[in-house]
Scaffold this motif. Sequence first.
Motif, PDB file in Angstrom:
ATOM      1  N   ALA A   7      13.560  14.523  42.272  1.00  0.00           N
ATOM      2  CA  ALA A   7      14.470  14.531  41.130  1.00  0.00           C
ATOM      3  C   ALA A   7      15.714  15.372  41.430  1.00  0.00           C
ATOM      4  O   ALA A   7      16.842  14.963  41.127  1.00  0.00           O
ATOM      5  N   ARG A  79      26.551  21.842  32.515  1.00  0.00           N
ATOM      6  CA  ARG A  79      27.515  20.840  32.049  1.00  0.00           C
ATOM      7  C   ARG A  79      26.797  19.790  31.228  1.00  0.00           C
ATOM      8  O   ARG A  79      25.811  19.215  31.677  1.00  0.00           O
ATOM      9  N   GLY A  80      27.309  19.542  30.026  1.00  0.00           N
ATOM     10  CA  GLY A  80      26.725  18.494  29.190  1.00  0.00           C
ATOM     11  C   GLY A  80      25.307  18.793  28.724  1.00  0.00           C
ATOM     12  O   GLY A  80      24.616  17.912  28.250  1.00  0.00           O
ATOM     13  N   GLY A  81      24.865  20.038  28.894  1.00  0.00           N
ATOM     14  CA  GLY A  81      23.531  20.401  28.421  1.00  0.00           C
ATOM     15  C   GLY A  81      22.397  19.923  29.321  1.00  0.00           C
ATOM     16  O   GLY A  81      21.262  19.769  28.871  1.00  0.00           O
ATOM     17  N   GLN A  82      22.679  19.734  30.613  1.00  0.00           N
ATOM     18  CA  GLN A  82      21.636  19.217  31.501  1.00  0.00           C
ATOM     19  C   GLN A  82      20.451  20.167  31.632  1.00  0.00           C
ATOM     20  O   GLN A  82      19.305  19.718  31.775  1.00  0.00           O
ATOM     21  N   ARG A  84      18.839  21.926  29.529  1.00  0.00           N
ATOM     22  CA  ARG A  84      17.796  21.666  28.528  1.00  0.00           C
ATOM     23  C   ARG A  84      16.887  20.532  28.967  1.00  0.00           C
ATOM     24  O   ARG A  84      15.666  20.596  28.826  1.00  0.00           O
ATOM     25  N   ILE A  85      17.490  19.473  29.504  1.00  0.00           N
ATOM     26  CA  ILE A  85      16.694  18.324  29.926  1.00  0.00           C
ATOM     27  C   ILE A  85      15.852  18.697  31.148  1.00  0.00           C
ATOM     28  O   ILE A  85      14.672  18.335  31.234  1.00  0.00           O
ATOM     29  N   SER A  86      16.466  19.436  32.062  1.00  0.00           N
ATOM     30  CA  SER A  86      15.725  19.856  33.261  1.00  0.00           C
ATOM     31  C   SER A  86      14.497  20.665  32.869  1.00  0.00           C
ATOM     32  O   SER A  86      13.398  20.433  33.385  1.00  0.00           O
ATOM     33  N   LEU A  87      14.688  21.631  31.970  1.00  0.00           N
ATOM     34  CA  LEU A  87      13.577  22.507  31.606  1.00  0.00           C
ATOM     35  C   LEU A  87      12.558  21.791  30.719  1.00  0.00           C
ATOM     36  O   LEU A  87      11.367  22.103  30.770  1.00  0.00           O
ATOM     37  N   ALA A  88      13.015  20.823  29.925  1.00  0.00           N
ATOM     38  CA  ALA A  88      12.054  20.056  29.126  1.00  0.00           C
ATOM     39  C   ALA A  88      11.222  19.151  30.034  1.00  0.00           C
ATOM     40  O   ALA A  88      10.042  18.928  29.793  1.00  0.00           O
ATOM     41  N   ALA A  89      11.840  18.642  31.083  1.00  0.00           N
ATOM     42  CA  ALA A  89      11.118  17.752  31.999  1.00  0.00           C
ATOM     43  C   ALA A  89      10.266  18.546  32.982  1.00  0.00           C
ATOM     44  O   ALA A  89       9.223  18.073  33.429  1.00  0.00           O
ATOM     45  N   MET A  90      10.734  19.760  33.337  1.00  0.00           N
ATOM     46  CA  MET A  90      10.052  20.569  34.353  1.00  0.00           C
ATOM     47  C   MET A  90       9.898  21.987  33.827  1.00  0.00           C
ATOM     48  O   MET A  90      10.620  22.902  34.227  1.00  0.00           O
ATOM     49  N   PRO A  91       8.962  22.190  32.882  1.00  0.00           N
ATOM     50  CA  PRO A  91       8.930  23.467  32.153  1.00  0.00           C
ATOM     51  C   PRO A  91       8.432  24.663  32.962  1.00  0.00           C
ATOM     52  O   PRO A  91       8.646  25.785  32.528  1.00  0.00           O
ATOM     53  N   SER A 240      17.049  29.170  27.345  1.00  0.00           N
ATOM     54  CA  SER A 240      17.879  28.180  28.027  1.00  0.00           C
ATOM     55  C   SER A 240      19.242  28.087  27.350  1.00  0.00           C
ATOM     56  O   SER A 240      19.353  28.180  26.164  1.00  0.00           O
TER      57      SER A 240
ATOM     58  N   TYR B  65       3.920  23.957  25.136  1.00  0.00           N
ATOM     59  CA  TYR B  65       4.637  22.920  25.890  1.00  0.00           C
ATOM     60  C   TYR B  65       4.718  23.264  27.377  1.00  0.00           C
ATOM     61  O   TYR B  65       4.573  22.389  28.234  1.00  0.00           O
ATOM     62  N   GLY B  83      22.391  15.266  27.211  1.00  0.00           N
ATOM     63  CA  GLY B  83      22.149  16.252  28.255  1.00  0.00           C
ATOM     64  C   GLY B  83      22.499  15.762  29.632  1.00  0.00           C
ATOM     65  O   GLY B  83      21.930  16.211  30.623  1.00  0.00           O
ATOM     66  N   SER B  84      23.447  14.833  29.688  1.00  0.00           N
ATOM     67  CA  SER B  84      23.854  14.337  31.001  1.00  0.00           C
ATOM     68  C   SER B  84      25.160  14.968  31.424  1.00  0.00           C
ATOM     69  O   SER B  84      26.055  15.178  30.610  1.00  0.00           O
ATOM     70  N   GLN B  99      11.953  10.414  37.720  1.00  0.00           N
ATOM     71  CA  GLN B  99      11.333  10.891  38.965  1.00  0.00           C
ATOM     72  C   GLN B  99      10.617  12.220  38.761  1.00  0.00           C
ATOM     73  O   GLN B  99       9.543  12.441  39.328  1.00  0.00           O
TER      74      GLN B  99
END
Lengths: 240, 236
Positions: A7, A79-82, A84-91, A240, B65, B83-84, B99
């Motif tokens: 990823a 940038r763009g709040g990425q 948050r998504i990274s940590l939600a996907a990979m806590p 975060s 979580y 979040g992109s 992934q």
Amino acid sequence: MSELLIAELTKIRTLPATWIAFALTVLGNAVLGILAATDLVRVASANGEVAVGQLGALMLAPAYVFIAIAVFAAGTEYRGGQLRISLAAMPDRTRWFGSKLAVSAVVALVAAIPAVLPGLLVQHGAAGDLAFSSTAKDLLALLAGYLLLSLVGFGFAFLARSPVTPLAVLFILPMLASTALGNLLPQFVKLLPHEATLSFLGLSADPATTLSRAAGLLVLIGWALLFVGTAWTLIVRRDS
Amino acid sequence: MIEVAHLTKHYGGRAAVDDISFTVPRGRVTGFLGPNGAGKSTTLRILLGLDRPDAGTALIDGKPYRDLRYPLHTVGALLDGPGSVPERRAVDHLTWIAQSNRIPRRRVHEVLDLVGLGGVAKQQVKKFSLGMGQRLGLAGALLGDPEILVLDEPINGLDPEGIRWVRTFLRGFAARGRTVLLSSHLMTEMADTADEVVVIARGRIAAHGRLDQITAGHPSLEHVFFALTGDQGPEW
Ligand SMILES: Nc1ncnc2c1ncn2[C@@H]1O[C@H](COP(=O)(O)OP(=O)(O)O)[C@@H](O)[C@H]1O
Ligand SMILES: [Mg+2]
């Protein structure tokens, strides 16, 4: 573990800045290599005209474009709040940061080879010194320099929460150091990442700010550990 | 099931969330309702392991979580946009997310089609409108085909057609026995969407129950909201 590595590699690969920085570094090093090898252009300096190859800071300039790859890998989390998504996907933050660091380091190392090799070969070729051992030694030193500077930028970008600040600071600091500040505080200036890298690569021009090659390497490793370690600690602890 | 118990979070001495407790049952759409600054986003960030609480717990099927190994298969979340990184293409954004949780690549295209972004998958996200960004965020939340959806103000920026689509989608999602928790500062948005509501005001739970029970005896949803939160809001 491997899924986190994949990823993070996709993130770097799908960022336009990665490819722009890579292309500019290849180009910059090739042009400087040719200029240094042919001695077509000379640069005016305080000590009269100097060959491009003698200007260590100029020869190292492409490295500051190159480190944008690692700096953007880290800084675009903000940038763009990425993030948050990274940590939600990979806590698991330790695993995540470790994976991101590993991927960024390997990418920097692998990308540095084509980025520095053409320029290096041109210079060695012009000097009639294409012996494997000396070329390989210079290549390894350059790769280490590019990698360690990249790691400094990577950690810095997490601390600054932006890709812009670390690039600006790392680029401007050497310029400040080479002027007034450098003359006032040589003991301090020679420990800065840029000057330590020049010392390590044997490109340092001013004896007052030159360390031994081994000392330069150690100082640069110290900076990389400091920035990456602080960033890691913060990521694991802070909101975060 | 989502269980929030005695959750407290301070920012610089002020309590954003103050000892709140509620549960979100399966098979229902639960609205998390409150005026701006009430503490909704704070609660959802803690639930997703993004922020640490000062006290209390927020559990998903009995676990924090952060203990979920591949969380996107259990929980899909939309907080504050997609979040992109704006320079990334939509398909690349979803690809790395997939992934990271071992979600097959074909699922990326499935969710893009599902939210109606199949035709713009290869565009950079910076070219997207606010509504398209929300749809991309939803696509990301749906990637892992999760049992639970947590959505923070998902309607923001959507056009009426988009709002209707989200509403229908969430109703269908819950009807299949899954769990939805969605926040909003607009009571009216909940009317046709939520079965249950948790009303939060100034960091405390003001009401919790079935929407029809909470609204019983009041002339309109707005009256209920005002009575519970003391907030009239600029929207009505
Ligand atoms: N990161 C933060 N730092 C400082 N204060 C915050 C932070 N996040 C939220 N707050 C404060 O906490 C309160 C609740 O905010 P929030 O959870 O965003 O409310 P809502 O989502 O209901 O609008 C607000 O007063 C807000 O200003
Ligand atoms: Mg909010």
